[in-house]
Design a protein around this motif. Structure first.
Motif, PDB file in Angstrom:
ATOM      1  N   GLY A 151       0.588  -1.232  -0.034  1.00 21.18           N
ATOM      2  CA  GLY A 151       0.069  -0.088   0.033  1.00 21.18           C
ATOM      3  C   GLY A 151       0.690   1.338  -0.211  1.00 21.18           C
ATOM      4  N   ARG A 152       0.437   2.260  -0.549  1.00 21.14           N
ATOM      5  CA  ARG A 152       0.895   3.712  -0.410  1.00 21.14           C
ATOM      6  C   ARG A 152      -0.279   4.481   0.249  1.00 21.14           C
ATOM      7  NH1 ARG A 152       6.257   4.787  -2.131  1.00 21.14           N
ATOM      8  NH2 ARG A 152       6.711   3.197  -4.076  1.00 21.14           N
ATOM      9  N   VAL A 153       0.002   5.798   0.667  1.00 21.05           N
ATOM     10  CA  VAL A 153      -1.122   6.499   1.441  1.00 21.05           C
ATOM     11  C   VAL A 153      -2.051   6.734   0.600  1.00 21.05           C
ATOM     12  CG1 VAL A 153      -1.368   8.945   2.358  1.00 21.05           C
ATOM     13  CG2 VAL A 153       0.795   7.768   2.827  1.00 21.05           C
ATOM     14  N   GLY A 154      -2.051   6.867  -0.827  1.00 18.57           N
ATOM     15  CA  GLY A 154      -3.458   7.221  -1.576  1.00 18.57           C
ATOM     16  C   GLY A 154      -4.273   6.086  -1.740  1.00 18.57           C
ATOM     17  N   VAL A 155      -3.832   4.768  -1.241  1.00 15.28           N
ATOM     18  CA  VAL A 155      -4.773   3.839  -1.335  1.00 15.28           C
ATOM     19  C   VAL A 155      -6.088   3.851  -0.564  1.00 15.28           C
ATOM     20  CG1 VAL A 155      -4.048   2.407   0.756  1.00 15.28           C
ATOM     21  CG2 VAL A 155      -5.041   1.163  -1.346  1.00 15.28           C
ATOM     22  N   MET A 156      -5.847   4.908   0.471  1.00 11.80           N
ATOM     23  CA  MET A 156      -6.921   5.320   1.305  1.00 11.80           C
ATOM     24  C   MET A 156      -8.074   5.742   0.546  1.00 11.80           C
ATOM     25  SD  MET A 156      -4.780   7.846   3.883  1.00 11.80           S
ATOM     26  CE  MET A 156      -6.563   8.426   4.852  1.00 11.80           C
ATOM     27  N   ASP A 157      -7.671   6.574  -0.601  1.00 14.28           N
ATOM     28  CA  ASP A 157      -9.074   7.120  -1.526  1.00 14.28           C
ATOM     29  C   ASP A 157      -9.735   5.997  -2.253  1.00 14.28           C
ATOM     30  OD1 ASP A 157      -8.192   9.688  -0.600  1.00 14.28           O
ATOM     31  OD2 ASP A 157      -6.952   9.988  -2.468  1.00 14.28           O
ATOM     32  N   ASP A 158      -8.892   4.826  -2.541  1.00 17.14           N
ATOM     33  CA  ASP A 158      -9.604   3.849  -3.264  1.00 17.14           C
ATOM     34  C   ASP A 158     -10.405   2.997  -2.406  1.00 17.14           C
ATOM     35  OD1 ASP A 158     -10.013   2.808  -5.664  1.00 17.14           O
ATOM     36  OD2 ASP A 158      -8.800   1.148  -5.331  1.00 17.14           O
ATOM     37  N   ILE A 159      -9.974   2.835  -0.842  1.00 19.56           N
ATOM     38  CA  ILE A 159     -10.704   2.212   0.053  1.00 19.56           C
ATOM     39  C   ILE A 159     -11.984   3.187   0.268  1.00 19.56           C
ATOM     40  CG2 ILE A 159     -10.703   1.467   2.375  1.00 19.56           C
ATOM     41  CD1 ILE A 159      -7.763   1.003   2.060  1.00 19.56           C
ATOM     42  N   GLY A 160     -11.737   4.196   0.342  1.00 15.27           N
ATOM     43  CA  GLY A 160     -13.040   5.191   0.465  1.00 15.27           C
ATOM     44  C   GLY A 160     -14.159   4.991  -0.541  1.00 15.27           C
ATOM     45  N   ARG A 161     -13.590   4.863  -1.692  1.00 15.52           N
ATOM     46  CA  ARG A 161     -14.695   4.511  -2.846  1.00 15.52           C
ATOM     47  C   ARG A 161     -15.199   3.144  -2.835  1.00 15.52           C
ATOM     48  NH1 ARG A 161     -14.156   1.402  -7.137  1.00 15.52           N
ATOM     49  NH2 ARG A 161     -12.013   0.928  -6.807  1.00 15.52           N
ATOM     50  N   VAL A 162     -14.595   2.196  -2.112  1.00 16.79           N
ATOM     51  CA  VAL A 162     -15.374   0.951  -2.151  1.00 16.79           C
ATOM     52  C   VAL A 162     -16.260   0.809  -0.877  1.00 16.79           C
ATOM     53  CG1 VAL A 162     -14.841  -1.447  -1.778  1.00 16.79           C
ATOM     54  CG2 VAL A 162     -13.415  -0.020  -3.276  1.00 16.79           C
ATOM     55  N   LEU A 163     -15.708   1.256   0.701  1.00 15.96           N
ATOM     56  CA  LEU A 163     -16.224   1.193   1.560  1.00 15.96           C
ATOM     57  C   LEU A 163     -17.197   2.435   2.119  1.00 15.96           C
ATOM     58  CD1 LEU A 163     -13.798  -1.048   3.658  1.00 15.96           C
ATOM     59  CD2 LEU A 163     -15.874  -1.513   2.412  1.00 15.96           C
ATOM     60  N   ALA A 164     -16.688   3.508   1.616  1.00 19.40           N
ATOM     61  CA  ALA A 164     -17.429   4.957   2.092  1.00 19.40           C
ATOM     62  C   ALA A 164     -17.523   5.084   3.432  1.00 19.40           C
ATOM     63  CB  ALA A 164     -18.883   5.012   1.212  1.00 19.40           C
ATOM     64  N   PRO A 165     -16.513   5.070   3.940  1.00 16.72           N
ATOM     65  CA  PRO A 165     -16.372   5.384   5.752  1.00 16.72           C
ATOM     66  C   PRO A 165     -16.525   6.727   5.967  1.00 16.72           C
ATOM     67  CG  PRO A 165     -14.119   5.052   4.874  1.00 16.72           C
ATOM     68  CD  PRO A 165     -14.940   4.795   3.886  1.00 16.72           C
ATOM     69  N   GLU A 166     -16.947   7.262   7.237  1.00 17.84           N
ATOM     70  CA  GLU A 166     -17.001   8.793   7.510  1.00 17.84           C
ATOM     71  C   GLU A 166     -15.633   9.204   7.759  1.00 17.84           C
ATOM     72  OE1 GLU A 166     -19.351  11.529  10.296  1.00 17.84           O
ATOM     73  OE2 GLU A 166     -19.673   9.551  10.648  1.00 17.84           O
ATOM     74  N   VAL A 167     -14.689   8.398   8.551  1.00 20.77           N
ATOM     75  CA  VAL A 167     -13.329   8.870   8.560  1.00 20.77           C
ATOM     76  C   VAL A 167     -12.555   7.428   8.487  1.00 20.77           C
ATOM     77  CG1 VAL A 167     -13.606  10.898   9.881  1.00 20.77           C
ATOM     78  CG2 VAL A 167     -13.302   8.847  11.021  1.00 20.77           C
ATOM     79  N   LEU A 168     -11.308   7.558   7.857  1.00 18.81           N
ATOM     80  CA  LEU A 168     -10.306   6.513   7.745  1.00 18.81           C
ATOM     81  C   LEU A 168      -9.226   6.810   8.201  1.00 18.81           C
ATOM     82  CD1 LEU A 168      -9.947   4.226   4.737  1.00 18.81           C
ATOM     83  CD2 LEU A 168      -8.104   5.201   5.747  1.00 18.81           C
ATOM     84  N   VAL A 169      -8.425   5.590   9.211  1.00 20.61           N
ATOM     85  CA  VAL A 169      -7.240   5.880   9.333  1.00 20.61           C
ATOM     86  C   VAL A 169      -6.190   4.749   8.692  1.00 20.61           C
ATOM     87  CG1 VAL A 169      -7.603   4.695  11.605  1.00 20.61           C
ATOM     88  CG2 VAL A 169      -5.369   6.128  11.439  1.00 20.61           C
ATOM     89  N   LEU A 170      -5.092   5.193   8.373  1.00 18.11           N
ATOM     90  CA  LEU A 170      -4.110   4.160   7.971  1.00 18.11           C
ATOM     91  C   LEU A 170      -3.110   4.284   8.431  1.00 18.11           C
ATOM     92  CD1 LEU A 170      -3.433   2.473   5.299  1.00 18.11           C
ATOM     93  CD2 LEU A 170      -2.339   4.507   4.170  1.00 18.11           C
ATOM     94  N   LEU A 171      -2.542   3.012   9.071  1.00 15.14           N
ATOM     95  CA  LEU A 171      -1.402   2.747   9.776  1.00 15.14           C
ATOM     96  C   LEU A 171      -0.428   2.138   8.764  1.00 15.14           C
ATOM     97  CD1 LEU A 171      -3.038   1.441  13.200  1.00 15.14           C
ATOM     98  CD2 LEU A 171      -2.251   3.686  12.860  1.00 15.14           C
ATOM     99  N   ILE A 172       0.677   3.021   8.800  1.00 17.68           N
ATOM    100  CA  ILE A 172       1.400   2.600   7.292  1.00 17.68           C
ATOM    101  C   ILE A 172       3.117   2.743   7.651  1.00 17.68           C
ATOM    102  CG2 ILE A 172       1.501   4.641   6.351  1.00 17.68           C
ATOM    103  CD1 ILE A 172       1.365   3.237   3.511  1.00 17.68           C
TER     104      ILE A 172
END
Length: 240
Positions: A151-172
């Motif tokens: 993963g890269r930091v930008g994968v947050m956006d693709d995950i958001g597209r799929v799961l639509a969370p209110e907030v997301l935290v990525l531990l990387i």
């Protein structure tokens, strides 16, 4: 310069050396570094390389029941040469998230190796429990956590597209250096989605034993996530 001024300056320099892991006053023999310093440099460099090319231990993921999905990184060399490959999920992984995860969760926790598998192995056991305690204390509900390989930091956006969370935290895992190879970052975003900018995200970096204490970081992440939910904002728009 007077002698006592010189001595005072030396004392201050020694104090600085105690306050930083940077390589200061390492010494020389002629034009060459001291043998012990050269060996330490080579050891730290080797540890950094191992962190980048390493793999997160299965027991680390199993401890927190994290299943694994992948980006389109293909292999480590491709991941390093083509950063965008780590920002998009594979079709199979997208489907798996759709089947196994809670959709539209309030808080989505994601873990990824990033550029240091060692950072996950060394810090997750302290960060994640503290984060979960903080979520509970702040009245926030967690979705289905998982691990992203490559993963890269930008994968947050693709995950958001799929799961639509209110907030997301990525531990990387952070890019390792010659001071530490086990530094973790926590990136956070309100309603992540394709097209988000870096200024929409916020980060707590240098999470490791000699930096931001992992337990303290986990607690602070929960507080920031609550503020993001309350203000419906993140990044430069969040008032902290």
């Amino acid at each position: 310069m007077r002698e006592h001024d010189t001595m005072a300056g030396e004392d201050r320099f020694r104090e600085w050396m105690q306050d930083t892991p940077a390589r200061l006053d390492v010494g020389r023999t002629g034009t060459r570094p001291l043998t012990r310093e050269m060996l330490k440099l080579r050891l730290d460099h080797a540890e950094a390389v191992d962190a980048v090319y390493g793999v997160v231990k299965e027991e680390t993921l199993a401890e927190f029941d994290l299943f694994t999905v992948e980006t389109r990184y293909r292999d480590k060399e491709h991941y390093l040469l083509v950063p965008d490959s780590g920002r998009v999920l594979t079709e199979a992984s997208e489907k798996e998230l759709g089947e196994r995860c809670i959709h539209r969760p309030q808080v989505q926790i994601v873990v990824s190796d990033g550029l240091s598998a060692k950072a996950i192995d060394d810090n997750l056991a302290d960060v994640l429990p503290a984060l979960r305690d903080s979520l509970a204390a702040n009245g926030l509900q967690e979705g289905t956590p998982f691990f992203v390989k490559g993963g890269r930091v930008g994968v947050m956006d693709d995950i958001g597209r799929v799961l639509a969370p209110e907030v997301l935290v990525l531990l990387i895992g952070e890019r390792p250096g010659l001071v530490t190879a086990s530094s973790m970052s926590a990136y956070m975003c309100y309603r992540p989605a394709p097209g988000r900018k870096d200024s929409d995200r916020m980060v707590i970096s240098n999470i490791h034993a000699s930096g931001t204490p992992p337990i303290e970081a986990g607690a602070h992440i929960g507080t920031l996530l609550r503020k993001m939910v309350e203000q419906q904002a993140s990044g430069v728009k969040l008032i902290v």
